[in-house]
Every structure is written in structure tokens, then in C-alpha cells.
Design an enzyme around this catalytic site. Structure first.
Site, short mmCIF file in Angstrom:
data_model
loop_
_atom_site.label_atom_id
_atom_site.label_comp_id
_atom_site.label_asym_id
_atom_site.label_seq_id
_atom_site.Cartn_x
_atom_site.Cartn_y
_atom_site.Cartn_z
N ASP A 156 2.54 5.55 -6.94
CA ASP A 156 3.80 5.52 -6.20
C ASP A 156 5.02 5.50 -7.10
O ASP A 156 6.10 5.95 -6.71
CB ASP A 156 3.81 4.31 -5.27
CG ASP A 156 2.74 4.43 -4.19
OD1 ASP A 156 1.98 3.46 -3.99
OD2 ASP A 156 2.64 5.51 -3.57
N HIS B 84 0.86 -1.19 0.00
CA HIS B 84 0.00 0.00 0.00
C HIS B 84 0.90 1.24 0.00
O HIS B 84 1.69 1.40 -0.93
CB HIS B 84 -0.93 -0.09 1.22
CG HIS B 84 -1.99 0.96 1.32
ND1 HIS B 84 -2.41 1.74 0.27
CD2 HIS B 84 -2.72 1.35 2.39
CE1 HIS B 84 -3.36 2.56 0.69
NE2 HIS B 84 -3.57 2.36 1.97
N HIS C 205 -2.36 -2.56 -9.35
CA HIS C 205 -3.36 -1.92 -8.49
C HIS C 205 -4.55 -2.84 -8.36
O HIS C 205 -4.92 -3.51 -9.32
CB HIS C 205 -3.81 -0.58 -9.10
CG HIS C 205 -4.46 0.32 -8.10
ND1 HIS C 205 -5.78 0.21 -7.75
CD2 HIS C 205 -3.95 1.33 -7.37
CE1 HIS C 205 -6.07 1.13 -6.84
NE2 HIS C 205 -4.98 1.81 -6.58
C1 SDX Z 1 -1.53 2.10 -3.34
O1 SDX Z 1 -6.18 0.65 -3.12
C2 SDX Z 1 -5.75 1.83 -3.37
O2 SDX Z 1 -6.48 2.70 -3.90
C3 SDX Z 1 -4.30 2.08 -2.98
C4 SDX Z 1 -3.69 3.38 -3.46
C5 SDX Z 1 -4.32 4.57 -2.77
O3 SDX Z 1 -4.26 5.68 -3.35
O4 SDX Z 1 -4.75 4.42 -1.59
O5 SDX Z 1 -3.85 3.49 -4.86
C6 SDX Z 1 -2.19 3.42 -3.13
O6 SDX Z 1 -1.44 1.32 -2.43
C7 SDX Z 1 -1.06 1.72 -4.73
C8 SDX Z 1 -0.46 0.28 -4.79
C9 SDX Z 1 0.96 0.34 -4.23
N1 SDX Z 1 1.49 -1.04 -4.10
C10 SDX Z 1 2.48 -1.50 -4.88
O7 SDX Z 1 3.00 -0.86 -5.80
C11 SDX Z 1 2.94 -2.89 -4.51
C12 SDX Z 1 3.12 -3.75 -5.77
N2 SDX Z 1 1.80 -4.06 -6.29
C13 SDX Z 1 1.24 -5.37 -6.05
O8 SDX Z 1 1.58 -5.89 -4.79
C14 SDX Z 1 -0.22 -5.45 -6.44
O9 SDX Z 1 -0.32 -4.91 -7.68
C15 SDX Z 1 -1.28 -4.88 -5.53
C16 SDX Z 1 -1.18 -5.42 -4.15
C17 SDX Z 1 -1.21 -3.41 -5.52
C18 SDX Z 1 -2.64 -5.30 -6.10
O10 SDX Z 1 -2.58 -6.64 -6.26
P1 SDX Z 1 -3.90 -7.55 -6.33
O11 SDX Z 1 -5.03 -6.80 -6.94
O12 SDX Z 1 -4.14 -8.14 -4.98
O13 SDX Z 1 -3.49 -8.65 -7.36
P2 SDX Z 1 -2.46 -9.80 -7.11
O14 SDX Z 1 -1.41 -9.39 -6.12
O15 SDX Z 1 -3.23 -11.04 -6.82
O16 SDX Z 1 -1.75 -9.90 -8.54
C19 SDX Z 1 -2.45 -10.47 -9.64
C20 SDX Z 1 -1.37 -10.99 -10.56
C21 SDX Z 1 -0.42 -11.94 -9.85
O17 SDX Z 1 0.13 -12.77 -10.84
P3 SDX Z 1 -0.13 -14.38 -10.69
O18 SDX Z 1 0.48 -14.74 -9.34
O19 SDX Z 1 -1.64 -14.56 -10.72
O20 SDX Z 1 0.58 -14.96 -11.87
O21 SDX Z 1 -0.55 -9.91 -11.02
C22 SDX Z 1 0.76 -10.06 -10.49
C23 SDX Z 1 0.69 -11.05 -9.36
O22 SDX Z 1 1.91 -11.75 -9.23
N3 SDX Z 1 1.19 -8.76 -10.00
C24 SDX Z 1 2.45 -8.38 -9.93
C25 SDX Z 1 2.42 -7.10 -9.42
N4 SDX Z 1 1.15 -6.74 -9.18
C26 SDX Z 1 0.39 -7.78 -9.55
N5 SDX Z 1 3.61 -9.02 -10.27
C27 SDX Z 1 4.75 -8.32 -10.06
N6 SDX Z 1 4.79 -7.07 -9.57
C28 SDX Z 1 3.65 -6.44 -9.24
N7 SDX Z 1 3.70 -5.21 -8.76
#
Ligand code: SDX
Length: 378
Positions: free
Chosen positions: A321, A222, A270
Site C-alpha cells: 500500500d 487491511h 505486515h
Molecule cells: C494489507 O494479510 C495480507 O496479506 C494483507 C495484504 C493483502 O495483499 O491482502 O498484504 C494487504 O492489508 C497490507 C497491510 C496494510 N495495513 C497497514 O499498512 C496498516 C499498518 N500496519 C499495521 O497495522 C500492522 O503492521 C499490521 C496490522 C499490518 C500487521 O500487524 P500485526 O502482525 O498484527 O502486528 P502488530 O500490530 O501486533 O505489531 C507488532 C509490533 C507492535 O509493536 P509493539 O506494540 O509490540 O511494541 O509492531 C508494531 C506494533 O506497534 N507495528 C507498527 C506498525 N506495524 C506494526 N508500529 C507502527 N506502525 C505500523 N505500521
């Protein structure tokens, strides 16, 4: 209850109404009380956006003047908050300092246990005014530097930079900072905001809800992602003087290794936006101006290289971010201070949601499907 009924992470689950903001992944848009965030970032101060989020309407000239006077009068670090910060080791994470400082502010506040709309708004305004001094002092004390007193002749963004660095920032730096504060302010039921609403739903107090939200925001999935983005750039080597092509090549190599190791690459992806974060173009434009201002064109090689490599490999787009982290780096903020900057802005969204939750409250208490041992005798 069957397995299919469970929505892990509440993904895709609509749990309540909100009028504070609308996140629309289909149109890749974000509205604060109906106004497109990019329009607000182009023309409104962070002070005006704060009042919009709290009150539902942009302020009149008089309302803005009253708030500006109050905000400027409430900026100084109060003694027992400074004393509490000084008790914390400079080795702790700055998010712990922010969390502690808000708790002390709650203990201090004469209206702490008053949940009337007027008291909640007054506490929200106090928090917004006081938090920059906490971030500024914490960065400075970690560098062995003392407090810089706030200046009432500077606006919120100008003063934040003044208290942190002890000099008046260039107008383009102030504007990029203002834009980041507007963009970080609010984003519907994200994890930290929902945390604040859960705490509020028990009829606990505003400072407790904000303290809990800070705990949620600290996590790298996050708010902590903006700090983690910078660690990625530092790991790849951001200060090498080289061509943009060489930087892009190194970024591609790093990304391929990260994805092969099944790493989550911070700053990408996201939960709601699946075709890109609506705020990124505006923040990237601000980053581009900072790269020009500080003459750091090589950073674009890394930035564009990482983005292209991720797009090629998994078509996952950057979130806010990703451009925000390098922007704060160029301004001179220590990497660990990036998420406390997120707190300073999101205090507005959190407190707007706290007030909304309280106005139409229901205790937030979901169900769980039990998968432990069946009943058994001792
Ligand atoms: C913020 O919610 C909000 O509005 C938050 C925010 C706000 O203003 O309040 O926008 C601020 O928190 C932005 C997000 C910041 N976080 C990051 O940058 C961390 C990296 N991102 C990931 O951890 C991920 O994208 C999440 C947690 C943000 C969202 O993930 P989801 O929706 O839970 O999806 P998931 O983790 O299940 O991923 C789905 C697939 C997976 O692949 P498979 O395992 O199914 O093959 O996409 C891949 C994930 O591995 N994936 C990523 C990835 N994000 C998703 N792979 C590598 N790097 C990534 N960043």
C-alpha cells in the site's frame, strides 16, 4: 482451553491448504499458481493473470481471446446498479458504494444461487468486467461529472482509466496501473479473502462472499491502508515545492511524532512478511516511473524520508500500500477511490478462493475460550 492455546488474530495459524498462491516470508516471495508475481507483473496483462488465478494455468491464445471478448462486452454500468449508486450520498465512503453495487449485481444475476463451478466462474468474470465502471462512475459523480461509456477497443487497464478520466492515458501510465492490478490481485488467506472463505463455507452465494470481503478490505489495517498512506502524505504536505532534503526532514519529524504517539503508520508492516513485502520493489519501480512522468521528484523526498525514519526507529518495512497510494494519486484518482481500486483487482483472488473453498468445503467455525461469569441462578 488455556490462555496459551488462544492465537489472537489467528496469527501464525494454518487453517487450510490453498493452491492459489504461496506467500513465503522466508524467501520474501509470492507465487500465483507457481509463477513469481514479479515475473507476471513484468509481462502479463491483468486479464491473463485473472485467468491464471481462476483456472490454475495461463490461458491459451484462444482462451484469452474468448475472455477478452466477454470482459469487453460486460463493462457497461447496468441501469439498476447506477440507480442504486445514485441513491447513495456522495458523502458516503466509496467502499460502501462498491459493497452496495456488488449486492445489486448479486440480486440481478440469473445464476446467483447456482454454485456450480461453471456458474461461479461466470459470475467472477462478470464482476471483474463490471466493477471498473462502478469505480469510475463513483469518482466522477462526486466531482459532478457524468458517466463515460466504456470502449471495447481498449484493454482492461486502458478502459478503466478512460472511463474515469475521459482521455486515453499514456502507455506508461496504463502500464503502471496494470502492474498495480496484477500485484493487488491475490495474497493467500488475508483478512478479506478469509472472510470470503468463511461466508462460502456456509454454502452462501458468491456475491454475498464478495460483499463480505469488501467490508473486511475497507478497514485501514487491511485494504484501507493505501488511502491512509495518502492521508499521511497530505498531512505532511505533499504539494510543497521544496528540495528533497527539506521534504525528507519534514517526513522524519512527522514519523518521530507519530511513533511517539504510538500511532500505527499506514503502509508499513505486515502480518506475514517481516522483512519487507515481496511486491514492494515492483510497485516502487512503477511509482518511480510515474514520478518521472509527472515530474514530481519532490515526492521521493517524502517517500524515502518516511521509509528511512521508520526503518531507523522500528525497522518496520513498507507493504504494497505504501508505493501504491502515491501512484494512484499521481494518476489522478481521488484518495477515497484507492481501496475500491484494490477491490477491482482482488475480485480475482477472492473468487479464486471462493471456488477453491467450495470445491473442498468444511464449515469454518473455530472455538472460543469462555471468560464470562460462571453459571448462576436468576
Ligand atoms: C494489507 O494479510 C495480507 O496479506 C494483507 C495484504 C493483502 O495483499 O491482502 O498484504 C494487504 O492489508 C497490507 C497491510 C496494510 N495495513 C497497514 O499498512 C496498516 C499498518 N500496519 C499495521 O497495522 C500492522 O503492521 C499490521 C496490522 C499490518 C500487521 O500487524 P500485526 O502482525 O498484527 O502486528 P502488530 O500490530 O501486533 O505489531 C507488532 C509490533 C507492535 O509493536 P509493539 O506494540 O509490540 O511494541 O509492531 C508494531 C506494533 O506497534 N507495528 C507498527 C506498525 N506495524 C506494526 N508500529 C507502527 N506502525 C505500523 N505500521
Amino acid at each position: 482451553m488455556t490462555e496459551t492455546d488462544i492465537k489472537k488474530g489467528l496469527a501464525g495459524v494454518v487453517v487450510d491448504y490453498t493452491a492459489v498462491s504461496k506467500v513465503n516470508p522466508d524467501t520474501n516471495s509470492l507465487l500465483y499458481r507457481g509463477y513469481p508475481v514479479q515475473d507476471l507483473a513484468a509481462s502479463k496483462s491483468f486479464e491473463e493473470v485473472a485467468l491464471l488465478l481462476w483456472n490454475g494455468e495461463l490461458p491459451s491464445a484462444g482462451e484469452l481471446a474468448d475472455f477478452v471478448a466477454l470482459e469487453r462486452a460486460g463493462r457497461a454500468l447496468v441501469p439498476n446498479v447506477k440507480a442504486a449508486i445514485d441513491l447513495l450520498p456522495t458523502t458516503c465512503h466509496p467502499m460502501d458504494v462498491g459493497r452496495t453495487a456488488v449486492s445489486v449485481m448479486g440480486a440481478n444475476h440469473p445464476l446467483a444461487e447456482d454454485s456450480s463451478p461453471e456458474a461461479e466462474l461466470a459470475k467472477a468474470k462478470d464482476l471483474l468486467a463490471a466493477f471498473p465502471a462502478i469505480v469510475a462512475y463513483d469518482q466522477r459523480r462526486r466531482r459532478g461529472l457524468g458517466v463515460i461509456e466504456p470502449r471495447a477497443d481498449l484493454d482492461y487497464s486502458q478502459n478503466f482509466l478512460w472511463m474515469t478520466f475521459g482521455e486515453e492515458a499514456a502507455p506508461e501510465v496504463v502500464d503502471a496501473f496494470r502492474i498495480s492490478m496484477v500485484l493487488y490481485a491475490e495474497h493467500s488467506f488475508n483478512a478479506s479473502t478469509f472472510t470470503a472463505r468463511v461466508i462460502t463455507s456456509t454454502l452462501s452465494d458468491l456475491h454475498s462472499a464478495v460483499t463480505g470481503a469488501i467490508g473486511a478490505l475497507k478497514g485501514p489495517l487491511h485494504g484501507g491502508a493505501n488511502e491512509a498512506v495518502m492521508h499521511t502524505f497530505e498531512e505532511i504536505g505533499i504539494d510543497k515545492a521544496e528540495s528533497r532534503e527539506d521534504a525528507a526532514a519534514r517526513a522524519k519529524t512527522w514519523m518521530e511524532a507519530a511513533l511517539a504517539a504510538k500511532k500505527k503508520v499506514m503502509g508499513f508492516g505486515h502480518r506475514v512478511y517481516k522483512n519487507g513485502d515481496s511486491r514492494v520493489p515492483t510497485m516502487k519501480a512503477a511509482l518511480d516511473k510515474m514520478i518521472e512522468h509527472y515530474d514530481r521528484a519532490e515526492m521521493l523526498g517524502l517517500y524515502d524520508g518516511l521509509e528511512a525514519a521508520m526503518n531507523e526507529a522500528k525497522a518496520i518495512k513498507p507493504n504494497l500500500d505504501y508505493p501504491a497510494g502515491p501512484t494512484y494519486h499521481l494518476m489522478g484518482f481521488d484518495t477515497q477511490m484507492f481501496t475500491p481500486l484494490f477491490i477491482a483487482s482482488r475480485i480475482t483472488g477472492w473468487t479464486a478462493h471462493i471456488m477453491e473453498q467450495r470445491a473442498a468445503n468444511a464449515l469454518i467455525r473455530p472455538l472460543s475460550a469462555y471468560n464470562g461469569p460462571e453459571q448462576r441462578a436468576l
